[in-house]
Design an enzyme around this catalytic site. Structure first.
Site, PDB file in Angstrom:
ATOM      1  N   LYS A 279       0.837  -1.197   0.000  1.00 51.62           N
ATOM      2  CA  LYS A 279       0.000   0.000   0.000  1.00 51.62           C
ATOM      3  C   LYS A 279       0.872   1.247   0.000  1.00 51.62           C
ATOM      4  CE  LYS A 279      -3.932  -1.820   2.663  1.00 51.62           C
ATOM      5  NZ  LYS A 279      -4.990  -1.583   1.667  1.00 51.62           N
ATOM      6  N   ARG A 353     -10.420 -11.467   1.809  1.00 55.29           N
ATOM      7  CA  ARG A 353     -11.291 -12.522   1.256  1.00 55.29           C
ATOM      8  C   ARG A 353     -10.609 -13.880   1.272  1.00 55.29           C
ATOM      9  NH1 ARG A 353     -11.781  -9.050  -4.132  1.00 55.29           N
ATOM     10  NH2 ARG A 353     -11.364  -7.457  -2.553  1.00 55.29           N
TER      11      ARG A 353
HETATM   12  N1  BES Z   1      -8.276  -3.700   4.366  1.00 51.78           N
HETATM   13  C1  BES Z   1      -8.371  -3.286   3.021  1.00 51.78           C
HETATM   14  C2  BES Z   1      -9.633  -2.495   2.742  1.00 51.78           C
HETATM   15  C3  BES Z   1      -9.665  -1.090   3.288  1.00 51.78           C
HETATM   16  C4  BES Z   1      -8.915  -0.086   2.706  1.00 51.78           C
HETATM   17  C5  BES Z   1     -10.474  -0.793   4.336  1.00 51.78           C
HETATM   18  C6  BES Z   1      -8.975   1.196   3.192  1.00 51.78           C
HETATM   19  C7  BES Z   1     -10.552   0.495   4.832  1.00 51.78           C
HETATM   20  C8  BES Z   1      -9.787   1.491   4.266  1.00 51.78           C
HETATM   21  C9  BES Z   1      -8.397  -4.501   2.100  1.00 51.78           C
HETATM   22  O1  BES Z   1      -7.611  -5.559   2.515  1.00 51.78           O
HETATM   23  C10 BES Z   1      -7.869  -4.050   0.781  1.00 51.78           C
HETATM   24  O2  BES Z   1      -6.736  -3.675   0.725  1.00 51.78           O
HETATM   25  N2  BES Z   1      -8.709  -4.107  -0.241  1.00 51.78           N
HETATM   26  C11 BES Z   1      -8.335  -3.687  -1.537  1.00 51.78           C
HETATM   27  C12 BES Z   1      -8.892  -4.686  -2.527  1.00 51.78           C
HETATM   28  C13 BES Z   1      -8.387  -4.500  -3.924  1.00 51.78           C
HETATM   29  C14 BES Z   1      -6.900  -4.773  -4.003  1.00 51.78           C
HETATM   30  C15 BES Z   1      -9.145  -5.430  -4.834  1.00 51.78           C
HETATM   31  C16 BES Z   1      -8.888  -2.293  -1.780  1.00 51.78           C
HETATM   32  O3  BES Z   1     -10.000  -2.002  -1.315  1.00 51.78           O
HETATM   33  O4  BES Z   1      -8.208  -1.500  -2.405  1.00 51.78           O
HETATM   34 MN    MN Z   2      -5.612  -5.372   1.855  1.00 51.06          MN
END
Ligand code: BES
Ligand code: MN
Ligand code: ZN
Length: 493
Positions: A279, A353
């Site tokens: 990230k 997931r």
């Molecule tokens: N934990 C995150 C989702 C999230 C991001 C929650 C920001 C709250 C604030 C999750 O694991 C994630 O990173 N999801 C990705 C999925 C994508 C790579 C398909 C996302 O939402 O960008």
């Molecule tokens: Mn994630």
């Protein structure tokens, strides 16, 4: 904080340090205000006339003991129009009053708020402890200077209607248990990732189990997870030095020990760096909250045990950490999940997931009545619903509807999103059964589509709490959502 209900409609007879009195924008005030007006030779009506005491919603006027006949302090709180006094208005009123009481360091009050509108008396009794807990909650375990404890320690609510007293007491104690569950969830969720890892979640679960004979807690470490072929779950944690641990909390409350349980599965990513698909650094600190689903399960299980609910419930905290490392899983890897379904990893940041799919396969052994997973799953959910609504999806319309109903009565808002088959093609893979990331469009829904492949054997709903589980900025911290909504759902069963 001590809460109690007293069967009385006359506030002037009470001995508290302070009386809290509702003031309306109407000509007529409620009886206790009239009483007080008499006791002070018309002082109150004079102050209403001059505008010093106002019925405007949330307006407060605090008076120190104002006459020799009346030793009490008085807090007047504006409640708007009597006809419009519903639960929403009452919450604003309670918030304003409690804030003022805390600011003025009042210790103990008598409050005439249950005597206004008998149709919402019980709801108010249930909400009040939750609002007080929210306003007095602190997370200062790691502050050198602790914030002083709230001076307010005792709240006596007057209830003139004798027939309502018993039920109001029940509502009040339920509200108090819900309030404590929310605070417990917040505190676990607020813990930093260097303290709160999967084994910390397991320890908290075990401690809870020791406090309640009705709870049985089991922890499955990496060895056990491997035996079960939970390879997707394990892949996510492989880059971390902290062991992946799935904590299972079983509650037996039904007369029939074998009655089908309600199952809750919480995403417990104690830190989500994104892994190899790392990230951006801005805001990454907030990924310590990626275990809010698991923390929610903890709070709900605590409440279920305290409420002695006559049902069986299983709560799972799927603890894990997503880190980049030489041993970490990579984009392009193909994982064989516990169910046998193969997954092509497109993005290691779509890890929630992967952990959930194996946990959702695992719970099949309980022959569950319903399964609800709770997860900070997608940033896309914040785009869709902002920070106000939890997203609800599932494979059973009735269950989704029940959850929305529960969310409305708990004042813990949730909104249903569609997961019809049109979205399913987005998770097709060229080399495995499915991919773990279905692209930007409809990201919350395609994540639910992924989970839906693992939940075909039972009634299932998915709560995406990415936008609601915590707040950013000056008030950064966990919210304890959707604990209230889930307890409400279980209470209705
Ligand atoms: N934990 C995150 C989702 C999230 C991001 C929650 C920001 C709250 C604030 C999750 O694991 C994630 O990173 N999801 C990705 C999925 C994508 C790579 C398909 C996302 O939402 O960008
Ligand atoms: Mn994630
Ligand atoms: Zn995550």
């Amino acid at each position: 904080m001590e809460f109690q209900i007293k069967n009385s409609a006359t506030i002037t007879k009470q001995k508290s340090e302070c009386f809290v009195l509702p003031i309306f924008l109407d000509k007529n005030q409620i009886d206790s205000v009239k009483e007080l007006d008499l006791a002070t030779n018309g002082l109150i009506s004079q102050m209403i006339k001059s505008g010093e005491i106002s019925g405007e919603i949330g307006h407060t006027t605090f008076l120190y003991s104002c006459s020799t006949q009346l030793k009490q302090k008085l807090l007047f709180v504006g409640c708007g129009k009597l006809k419009a006094f519903d639960l929403k208005q009452s919450k604003k009123v309670i918030q304003a009053a409690v804030k003022e009481l805390l600011a003025k360091k009042v210790k103990e009050i008598s409050w005439d708020i249950l005597n206004i509108n008998s149709s919402i008396t019980l709801q108010i009794a249930k909400q009040l402890p939750q609002i007080v807990a929210q306003l007095t909650y602190r997370f200062d375990d790691y502050k050198s200077k602790k914030s002083p404890l709230a001076s307010l320690t005792k709240i006596t609510l007057l209830c003139g209607d004798k027939k309502l007293v018993k039920q109001a007491n029940e509502a009040l104690s339920q509200g108090n248990i819900i309030a404590q569950a929310i605070s417990a969830t917040k505190t676990i969720a607020n813990m930093p990732s260097n303290v709160c890892n999967a084994s910390y979640l397991a320890e908290q679960g075990k401690k809870l189990g020791k406090q309640h004979a009705s709870l049985k807690v089991t922890c499955l470490g990496e060895k056990e997870l491997a035996k079960l072929n939970m390879n997707a779950y394990l892949a996510v944690g492989r880059g971390s030095q902290n062991e992946s641990i799935m904590t299972v909390i079983e509650y037996h409350g039904a007369k029939d020990k074998k009655a089908q349980p309600y199952v809750l599965v919480g995403k417990g990513l104690t830190f989500d760096s994104g892994g190899i698909s790392i990230k951006p650094s801005a805001g990454m600190d907030e990924m310590k909250y990626d275990m809010c689903g698991a923390a929610t399960v903890y709070g709900v299980m605590q409440a279920v045990a305290q409420l002695n609910l006559p049902i069986n419930v299983v709560g799972i905290m799927a603890g894990c950490e997503n880190m980049p490392d030489g041993n970490a899983y990579r984009p392009g890897d193909i994982l064989t999940t516990m169910s046998g379904i193969t997954v092509e990893v497109i993005n290691t940041d779509a890890e929630g997931r992967l952990v959930l799919c194996d946990a959702l396969t695992y719970v099949d052994r309980y022959q569950p009545k319903t399964v609800i997973d709770i997860a900070t799953l997608t940033g896309a959910c914040i785009v869709a619903l902002g920070h106000h609504y939890t997203g609800v999806m599932g494979n059973n319309d009735k269950l989704v509807e029940q959850l929305i109903t529960a969310s409305n009565s708990a004042g813990d808002k949730a909104w249903a999103l569609p997961i019809d088959d049109d979205f399913q093609d987005q998770i097709n893979s060229t080399c495995a059964d499915i991919v773990n990331a279905g692209g930007r469009d409809g990201g919350t829904i395609t994540a639910a589509c992924f989970l839906s492949r693992f939940t075909e054997k039972y009634q299932w709903a998915h709560l995406d709490i990415a936008g609601t589980a915590w707040q950013s900025g000056a008030n950064k911290g966990a919210t304890g959502r959707p604990v209230a909504m889930l307890i409400e759902y279980l209470l209705a069963q």
